[in-house]
Design a protein around this motif. Sequence first.
Motif, PDB file in Angstrom:
ATOM      1  N   LEU A   1       8.288   7.879   7.249  1.00 14.28           N
ATOM      2  CA  LEU A   1       7.074   8.407   7.881  1.00 14.28           C
ATOM      3  C   LEU A   1       7.332   8.652   9.361  1.00 14.28           C
ATOM      4  O   LEU A   1       7.631   7.721  10.124  1.00 14.28           O
ATOM      5  N   THR A   2       7.217   9.915   9.771  1.00 17.42           N
ATOM      6  CA  THR A   2       7.476  10.311  11.162  1.00 17.42           C
ATOM      7  C   THR A   2       6.357  11.222  11.660  1.00 17.42           C
ATOM      8  O   THR A   2       5.400  11.511  10.942  1.00 17.42           O
ATOM      9  N   SER A   3       6.509  11.711  12.879  1.00 18.92           N
ATOM     10  CA  SER A   3       5.487  12.573  13.483  1.00 18.92           C
ATOM     11  C   SER A   3       5.442  13.961  12.842  1.00 18.92           C
ATOM     12  O   SER A   3       4.544  14.747  13.141  1.00 18.92           O
ATOM     13  N   ARG A   4       6.406  14.282  11.988  1.00 23.38           N
ATOM     14  CA  ARG A   4       6.350  15.528  11.237  1.00 23.38           C
ATOM     15  C   ARG A   4       5.866  15.311   9.797  1.00 23.38           C
ATOM     16  O   ARG A   4       5.829  16.245   9.008  1.00 23.38           O
ATOM     17  N   GLY A   5       5.497  14.093   9.480  1.00 20.60           N
ATOM     18  CA  GLY A   5       5.075  13.769   8.129  1.00 20.60           C
ATOM     19  C   GLY A   5       3.687  14.295   7.808  1.00 20.60           C
ATOM     20  O   GLY A   5       2.791  14.320   8.669  1.00 20.60           O
ATOM     21  N   ILE A   6       3.510  14.728   6.554  1.00 27.72           N
ATOM     22  CA  ILE A   6       2.223  15.245   6.074  1.00 27.72           C
ATOM     23  C   ILE A   6       1.811  14.434   4.854  1.00 27.72           C
ATOM     24  O   ILE A   6       2.521  14.415   3.842  1.00 27.72           O
ATOM     25  N   ILE A   7       0.675  13.760   4.952  1.00 23.94           N
ATOM     26  CA  ILE A   7       0.120  12.996   3.845  1.00 23.94           C
ATOM     27  C   ILE A   7      -1.050  13.780   3.273  1.00 23.94           C
ATOM     28  O   ILE A   7      -2.045  14.023   3.966  1.00 23.94           O
TER      29      ILE A   7
ATOM     30  N   PHE B   1      -8.638   8.943  11.411  1.00 23.40           N
ATOM     31  CA  PHE B   1      -7.269   9.451  11.466  1.00 23.40           C
ATOM     32  C   PHE B   1      -7.055  10.229  12.760  1.00 23.40           C
ATOM     33  O   PHE B   1      -7.932  10.983  13.207  1.00 23.40           O
ATOM     34  N   LYS B   2      -5.890  10.081  13.345  1.00 24.08           N
ATOM     35  CA  LYS B   2      -5.575  10.763  14.599  1.00 24.08           C
ATOM     36  C   LYS B   2      -5.363  12.258  14.397  1.00 24.08           C
ATOM     37  O   LYS B   2      -5.833  13.071  15.202  1.00 24.08           O
ATOM     38  N   ASN B   3      -4.636  12.627  13.333  1.00 21.64           N
ATOM     39  CA  ASN B   3      -4.230  14.017  13.144  1.00 21.64           C
ATOM     40  C   ASN B   3      -4.720  14.571  11.803  1.00 21.64           C
ATOM     41  O   ASN B   3      -3.940  14.749  10.876  1.00 21.64           O
TER      42      ASN B   3
ATOM     43  N   ASP C   1       0.844  -1.183   0.000  1.00 24.85           N
ATOM     44  CA  ASP C   1       0.000   0.000   0.000  1.00 24.85           C
ATOM     45  C   ASP C   1       0.889   1.247   0.000  1.00 24.85           C
ATOM     46  O   ASP C   1       2.052   1.187   0.432  1.00 24.85           O
ATOM     47  N   PRO C   2       0.377   2.399  -0.445  1.00 27.30           N
ATOM     48  CA  PRO C   2       1.211   3.601  -0.493  1.00 27.30           C
ATOM     49  C   PRO C   2       1.844   3.992   0.845  1.00 27.30           C
ATOM     50  O   PRO C   2       3.044   4.283   0.907  1.00 27.30           O
ATOM     51  N   VAL C   3       1.065   4.006   1.925  1.00 27.72           N
ATOM     52  CA  VAL C   3       1.627   4.356   3.235  1.00 27.72           C
ATOM     53  C   VAL C   3       2.640   3.306   3.676  1.00 27.72           C
ATOM     54  O   VAL C   3       3.691   3.622   4.255  1.00 27.72           O
ATOM     55  N   GLU C   4       2.338   2.054   3.381  1.00 22.54           N
ATOM     56  CA  GLU C   4       3.260   0.971   3.726  1.00 22.54           C
ATOM     57  C   GLU C   4       4.599   1.157   3.021  1.00 22.54           C
ATOM     58  O   GLU C   4       5.668   0.898   3.603  1.00 22.54           O
ATOM     59  N   ARG C   5       4.566   1.636   1.783  1.00 24.11           N
ATOM     60  CA  ARG C   5       5.809   1.884   1.028  1.00 24.11           C
ATOM     61  C   ARG C   5       6.691   2.901   1.740  1.00 24.11           C
ATOM     62  O   ARG C   5       7.890   2.664   1.941  1.00 24.11           O
ATOM     63  N   ILE C   6       6.117   4.060   2.092  1.00 23.25           N
ATOM     64  CA  ILE C   6       6.972   5.092   2.682  1.00 23.25           C
ATOM     65  C   ILE C   6       7.375   4.748   4.113  1.00 23.25           C
ATOM     66  O   ILE C   6       8.453   5.124   4.572  1.00 23.25           O
ATOM     67  N   ASP C   7       6.518   4.000   4.803  1.00 22.87           N
ATOM     68  CA  ASP C   7       6.872   3.605   6.164  1.00 22.87           C
ATOM     69  C   ASP C   7       7.968   2.545   6.166  1.00 22.87           C
ATOM     70  O   ASP C   7       8.840   2.538   7.039  1.00 22.87           O
TER      71      ASP C   7
ATOM     72  N   ASN D   1      -1.395   6.625  12.215  1.00 17.62           N
ATOM     73  CA  ASN D   1      -1.680   6.973  13.607  1.00 17.62           C
ATOM     74  C   ASN D   1      -0.558   6.517  14.538  1.00 17.62           C
ATOM     75  O   ASN D   1      -0.206   7.222  15.494  1.00 17.62           O
ATOM     76  N   ALA D   2       0.015   5.360  14.260  1.00 16.97           N
ATOM     77  CA  ALA D   2       1.125   4.874  15.081  1.00 16.97           C
ATOM     78  C   ALA D   2       2.350   5.779  14.952  1.00 16.97           C
ATOM     79  O   ALA D   2       3.114   5.948  15.911  1.00 16.97           O
ATOM     80  N   ARG D   3       2.523   6.366  13.778  1.00 14.00           N
ATOM     81  CA  ARG D   3       3.665   7.275  13.559  1.00 14.00           C
ATOM     82  C   ARG D   3       3.322   8.713  13.937  1.00 14.00           C
ATOM     83  O   ARG D   3       4.169   9.584  13.872  1.00 14.00           O
TER      84      ARG D   3
END
Length: 452
Positions: free
Chosen positions: A260-266, A308-310, A249-255, A281-283
């Motif tokens: 993917l960190t807490s400063r990441g913007i999707i 989504f958390k954020n 999946d796309p998020v799985e690719r970048i993670d 959410n975990a990140r």
Amino acid sequence: MILFRNARIMELDPPLVSEPIDIAVYEPNEGAHGGTIAEIGASLQTKYPKAKLAGDGGFLSPGLVCAHTHLYSVLSRGMLVDIAPSKDFAQLLEHLWWRLDRAIDPEILQASALAGCSDALKAGVTSLVDHHAGPECIADSLSIIRKAYEDTGLRGILCYETTDRNGMAEARAGIAENVRFTKEVDSIRASGQKPLVEAAIGAHASFTLSNETLEGLAEAVQETGRGIHIHLAEDKFDAVDARYRFSKDPVERIDAVGALTSRGIIGHGVWLTPSEVEIMNARDAFLAHNARSNMNNAVGYNALLPTFKNVVLGTDGMGADMLEEFKFAVFRQRESQGPWWPADFLKALHRGNLLIERYFSKDFEPTFPGFGTIKQGAPADLVLWDYDPPTPLVGANIAGHFAFGMSSRSARTVIVAGKIRILDHRPMYDDIAIEADARYQALRLWKRMEER
């Protein structure tokens, strides 16, 4: 010193409207506390008789944040260019946006950035998170945009949209521009100054990124300590492509590569899956929801939004009017019979300040109150609204007034980092010259697009 007299403080989260009170603000040159809120209390004009009066009455709120935009698209408004009809989102990119970004040169970029920053300030936006693209104008492009932010006095986060779509040399140049700009920001801090503009690591989308380029972006994220800023699953094609070509999946690719960190913007995330939401959410990463753009491009609706958390709100380049964006977010959710109400989107609108805080907190004392609040010691990114409500405006119904009443026309005075940028609806910079040059450069841009 700057003074607001008899203003009602309007906090967005938790929502609150105070009785009339005075608010004093340190200007940037007033020592270590410059650019922050100095004091809140009654009759402060007696204590600070020489303070500059920024307004009397009205509602004073923290500045609004646009968490995802494209300043390079500012000059596309009403464009007179022959654009072939598009049957889907991928064709729209080919027929319109990839022609436009290839036509950008330094002069066009400067004009679009200045005009976009000015539009944002006039709408009560004090922070703008930009995602830039311009394949024929990569090197030093972020510095050109930074100067536009500083000339108008806007706060923000910049990145360059790295992509493989024009070859690996351009992809490497995109990563290099992102890293170069982070070092430019770091050098400002090293000189003892507080930067008005921060840096992220930009990328276009999963379907235009090879594994090699994605690994280079992850290395840049880890090396610089910044977050990635990328569109993911804006259209279903991006999600399908990631699974077909990369078995992820796309998020799985970048993670998977550590990007993917807490400063990441999707950006968008319309077609993400529940498992991808769990990873985000975990990140502790951010999902930038762009309701108007999603509607305009007919890419679908993000039914998973409440999970989504954020969630933060952006415009994806459709201006920077965040009250307008807020309204569309609310009404599109209602049309889809989703569970969120205006109060939920008010939290998302306010949460943009958390994103800004994660990039700028190092410029303040560890115990500072944070962005997005009106308290002593908080950053003085403020908007005075001259909204005169026909019904009571209290904490419990701020979201209702935002959805059904207030508009950006009510943004009367805007302060960023303790400096007045808009006073009584009048820009404190040469807005007439900015708009005139934007019109001239728009014609150049349209002509260059026709030549491509």
